[in-house]
Design a protein around this motif. Structure first.
Motif, PDB file in Angstrom:
ATOM      1  N   SER A 120      19.373 -67.769  20.455  1.00 26.20           N
ATOM      2  CA  SER A 120      20.762 -68.233  20.538  1.00 26.20           C
ATOM      3  C   SER A 120      20.893 -69.633  19.963  1.00 26.20           C
ATOM      4  CB  SER A 120      21.252 -68.264  21.981  1.00 26.20           C
ATOM      5  OG  SER A 120      21.056 -67.040  22.596  1.00 26.20           O
ATOM      6  N   LEU A 121      19.914 -70.475  20.335  1.00 26.10           N
ATOM      7  CA  LEU A 121      19.977 -71.873  19.902  1.00 26.10           C
ATOM      8  C   LEU A 121      19.849 -71.970  18.389  1.00 26.10           C
ATOM      9  CD1 LEU A 121      20.370 -74.484  21.363  1.00 26.10           C
ATOM     10  CD2 LEU A 121      17.915 -74.850  21.308  1.00 26.10           C
ATOM     11  N   ALA A 176      23.129 -71.105  16.992  1.00 26.38           N
ATOM     12  CA  ALA A 176      24.084 -72.209  17.097  1.00 26.38           C
ATOM     13  C   ALA A 176      23.808 -73.263  16.038  1.00 26.38           C
ATOM     14  CB  ALA A 176      24.007 -72.824  18.484  1.00 26.38           C
ATOM     15  N   ASP A 186      25.093 -72.138  12.864  1.00 25.29           N
ATOM     16  CA  ASP A 186      26.556 -72.307  12.874  1.00 25.29           C
ATOM     17  C   ASP A 186      26.929 -73.731  12.500  1.00 25.29           C
ATOM     18  OD1 ASP A 186      27.328 -69.763  13.449  1.00 25.29           O
ATOM     19  OD2 ASP A 186      27.327 -70.041  15.631  1.00 25.29           O
ATOM     20  N   PHE A 187      26.207 -74.693  13.088  1.00 20.23           N
ATOM     21  CA  PHE A 187      26.467 -76.101  12.768  1.00 20.23           C
ATOM     22  C   PHE A 187      26.365 -76.325  11.267  1.00 20.23           C
ATOM     23  CE2 PHE A 187      25.129 -77.841  17.139  1.00 20.23           C
ATOM     24  CZ  PHE A 187      26.450 -77.941  17.507  1.00 20.23           C
ATOM     25  N   PHE A 204      29.306 -74.888   9.503  1.00 21.17           N
ATOM     26  CA  PHE A 204      30.504 -75.719   9.667  1.00 21.17           C
ATOM     27  C   PHE A 204      30.409 -76.968   8.788  1.00 21.17           C
ATOM     28  CE2 PHE A 204      30.694 -74.021  14.264  1.00 21.17           C
ATOM     29  CZ  PHE A 204      31.330 -72.877  13.823  1.00 21.17           C
ATOM     30  N   SER A 242      31.283 -75.946   5.369  1.00 14.75           N
ATOM     31  CA  SER A 242      32.630 -75.435   5.090  1.00 14.75           C
ATOM     32  C   SER A 242      33.711 -76.491   5.264  1.00 14.75           C
ATOM     33  CB  SER A 242      32.946 -74.231   5.967  1.00 14.75           C
ATOM     34  OG  SER A 242      32.958 -74.616   7.322  1.00 14.75           O
ATOM     35  N   TYR A 260      28.382 -82.580  12.074  1.00 13.32           N
ATOM     36  CA  TYR A 260      27.771 -81.267  12.205  1.00 13.32           C
ATOM     37  C   TYR A 260      26.323 -81.277  11.727  1.00 13.32           C
ATOM     38  CZ  TYR A 260      32.183 -79.017  13.382  1.00 13.32           C
ATOM     39  OH  TYR A 260      33.337 -78.634  13.999  1.00 13.32           O
ATOM     40  N   ALA A 273      24.273 -82.921  14.327  1.00 14.82           N
ATOM     41  CA  ALA A 273      24.065 -82.036  15.473  1.00 14.82           C
ATOM     42  C   ALA A 273      23.002 -80.999  15.154  1.00 14.82           C
ATOM     43  CB  ALA A 273      25.378 -81.358  15.852  1.00 14.82           C
ATOM     44  N   MET A 279      34.285 -70.832  15.948  1.00 12.43           N
ATOM     45  CA  MET A 279      33.987 -72.122  16.580  1.00 12.43           C
ATOM     46  C   MET A 279      33.794 -71.962  18.078  1.00 12.43           C
ATOM     47  SD  MET A 279      34.819 -75.271  14.847  1.00 12.43           S
ATOM     48  CE  MET A 279      34.700 -75.501  13.098  1.00 12.43           C
ATOM     49  N   ALA A 288      30.508 -70.267  18.871  1.00 13.20           N
ATOM     50  CA  ALA A 288      29.362 -71.163  18.693  1.00 13.20           C
ATOM     51  C   ALA A 288      29.291 -72.159  19.851  1.00 13.20           C
ATOM     52  CB  ALA A 288      29.497 -71.908  17.368  1.00 13.20           C
ATOM     53  N   THR A 315      27.967 -70.435  22.922  1.00 15.17           N
ATOM     54  CA  THR A 315      26.528 -70.236  22.793  1.00 15.17           C
ATOM     55  C   THR A 315      25.775 -71.504  23.167  1.00 15.17           C
ATOM     56  OG1 THR A 315      27.045 -68.817  20.930  1.00 15.17           O
ATOM     57  CG2 THR A 315      24.742 -69.403  21.232  1.00 15.17           C
ATOM     58  N   LEU A 316      26.294 -72.638  22.665  1.00 17.78           N
ATOM     59  CA  LEU A 316      25.646 -73.926  22.962  1.00 17.78           C
ATOM     60  C   LEU A 316      25.605 -74.172  24.465  1.00 17.78           C
ATOM     61  CD1 LEU A 316      26.995 -76.497  20.413  1.00 17.78           C
ATOM     62  CD2 LEU A 316      24.640 -75.830  20.787  1.00 17.78           C
ATOM     63  N   CYS A 354      23.024 -72.021  26.118  1.00 27.79           N
ATOM     64  CA  CYS A 354      21.674 -72.508  25.879  1.00 27.79           C
ATOM     65  C   CYS A 354      21.367 -73.677  26.801  1.00 27.79           C
ATOM     66  CB  CYS A 354      21.494 -72.938  24.432  1.00 27.79           C
ATOM     67  SG  CYS A 354      21.482 -71.572  23.297  1.00 27.79           S
ATOM     68  N   ILE A 364      24.742 -83.417  22.549  1.00 32.61           N
ATOM     69  CA  ILE A 364      25.264 -82.794  21.323  1.00 32.61           C
ATOM     70  C   ILE A 364      26.591 -82.101  21.628  1.00 32.61           C
ATOM     71  CG2 ILE A 364      24.839 -81.036  19.573  1.00 32.61           C
ATOM     72  CD1 ILE A 364      21.867 -81.536  19.920  1.00 32.61           C
ATOM     73  N   GLN A 381      29.368 -84.449  21.918  1.00 33.54           N
ATOM     74  CA  GLN A 381      29.758 -84.993  20.596  1.00 33.54           C
ATOM     75  C   GLN A 381      30.636 -84.034  19.821  1.00 33.54           C
ATOM     76  OE1 GLN A 381      26.336 -86.129  18.340  1.00 33.54           O
ATOM     77  NE2 GLN A 381      25.904 -87.850  19.681  1.00 33.54           N
ATOM     78  N   VAL A 382      30.240 -82.767  19.797  1.00 30.03           N
ATOM     79  CA  VAL A 382      30.954 -81.837  18.929  1.00 30.03           C
ATOM     80  C   VAL A 382      32.176 -81.234  19.602  1.00 30.03           C
ATOM     81  CG1 VAL A 382      28.935 -81.239  17.560  1.00 30.03           C
ATOM     82  CG2 VAL A 382      29.525 -79.856  19.553  1.00 30.03           C
TER      83      VAL A 382
END
Lengths: 68, 286
Positions: free
Chosen positions: A13-14, A17, A20-21, A24, A27, A37, A40, B236, B239, B242-243, B246, B276, B279-280
């Motif tokens: 999962s991590l 993610a 995904d970062f 992003f 994009s 991003y 991160a 978004m 994601a 998911t974070l 985790c 993190i 931050q996001v």
């Protein structure tokens, strides 16, 4: 589900993610968001590394559950 | 040449000449016109009408007249660019109506404003209590600008000390079922990306009335068929969820493991992940 399998799932999962970062970051047109991003994604990498290490250790302890 | 043809040709010529002159005078909205520009506009219009219907004099007389009238605002603008004195003379000065929360009655009188007028102007600016106003000014255009007292100003993220994501320009990439190439290029995307996004949403291009690219390259769609439900942009949020999962997992492992060293690693990792996430968060959840 064994502990090993659980940790592996979290690791997956991590990694998702983190990917995904990176998506992003690519994009967005905004410089600030891009920087945030990718930063991160980098920070997540160290956690991914630690988890990966833990998965290896767990696999040593429970060799019958080796592999994903 | 018969009269009717003559008039038609003159009218077309007059409109074309008017169009040319207004191009030279430049783009200003009716609201922003200065007094002299307003007069010039009316005069040019009536000369043009005269030129179209009166067949006595030669055409060039009217043309010259209109040209001179049109020249004035251009000349005055050029002069006011050069000199502050002329600028004040031509365009006037703004008048302070309310200062430090107190209405300046003398200045109201100078602008021939009654109390009702002032209240009306304030209400147009959504101010219903004079007590909320720190400073108000009548601009040269006749509009009133209002500065509220700081405690009456709307709350902004700055007041709340919130971090917010930078605003990004949103591009309309689909209009009336047609892909717009230029905004798409500005957003750094291409037609194939649009097709993929439409496929993801399960929508035909012909059915899209409007498509807009939001932050992080998410496509908002409005369809002709309003009964059809379009799945909202989820990437978004997914994601982010998911974070968070985790992070919770890491905390759980930290509690479960008996290995002391590993416990500490999990803990620091989960803390870092929390950082993190913090931050996001403003960027991903808006």
């Amino acid at each position: 589900m064994t502990v090993g399998a659980q940790v592996k799932q979290t690791l997956a999962s991590l990694k998702g993610a983190q990917a995904d970062f990176e998506t992003f970051a690519l994009s967005t047109q905004n410089k600030k968001a891009k920087q945030l991003y990718s930063q991160a994604a980098e920070q997540t990498q160290s956690i991914v590394d630690n988890l990966q290490q833990r998965v290896t250790e767990l696999e040593k302890e429970e060799p019958q559950f080796k592999g994903f | 040449m018969p009269d009717w043809l003559n008039i038609t040709l003159r009218a077309i010529g007059a409109v074309a000449y008017l169009f040319l002159l207004t191009k030279i005078i430049g783009k200003r909205q009716i609201k922003q016109l200065t007094y002299i520009e307003y007069i010039v506009g009316i005069s040019i219009g009536s000369i043009a009408a005269f030129m179209a219907t009166e067949m006595d004099g030669p055409i060039y007389h009217s043309l010259i007249g209109m040209g001179v009238f049109a020249l004035f605002p251009v000349l005055m603008e050029w002069l006011s660019l050069k000199s502050k004195f002329l600028r004040d003379l031509f365009e006037g000065k703004s008048t302070v109506l309310i200062k430090e929360g107190k209405i300046l009655e003398d200045n109201l009188k100078k602008e021939r404003l009654t109390a009702e007028d002032l209240m009306e102007q304030l209400r147009i600016k959504n101010v219903f209590r004079v007590a909320d106003v720190e400073f108000a000014l009548m601009e040269t255009s006749g509009e009133v600008s209002v500065l509220l007292k700081s405690e009456s100003q709307p709350v902004t993220p700055k007041h709340l000390e919130l971090t917010v994501a930078p605003t990004e320009e949103n591009q309309v990439v689909i209009m009336d079922g047609v892909i717009m190439d230029e905004p798409l290029a500005t957003a750094g995307l291409n037609r194939r990306w649009v097709r993929t996004e439409l496929q993801k949403a399960g929508v035909a291009l012909e059915n899209v009335f409007l498509g807009q690219v939001d932050k992080g390259g998410e496509l908002y769609l409005d369809l002709y068929d309003d009964k059809l439900m379009v799945p909202g942009a989820q990437a978004m949020k997914l994601a982010f969820a998911t974070l968070k999962k985790c992070q919770a997992d890491l905390e759980l492992y930290a509690l479960n493991t008996k290995n002391e060293q590993m416990k500490r690693t999990y803990q620091t990792d989960s803390e870092q992940l929390q950082q993190i996430i913090d931050q996001v968060k403003p960027f991903m959840i808006r």
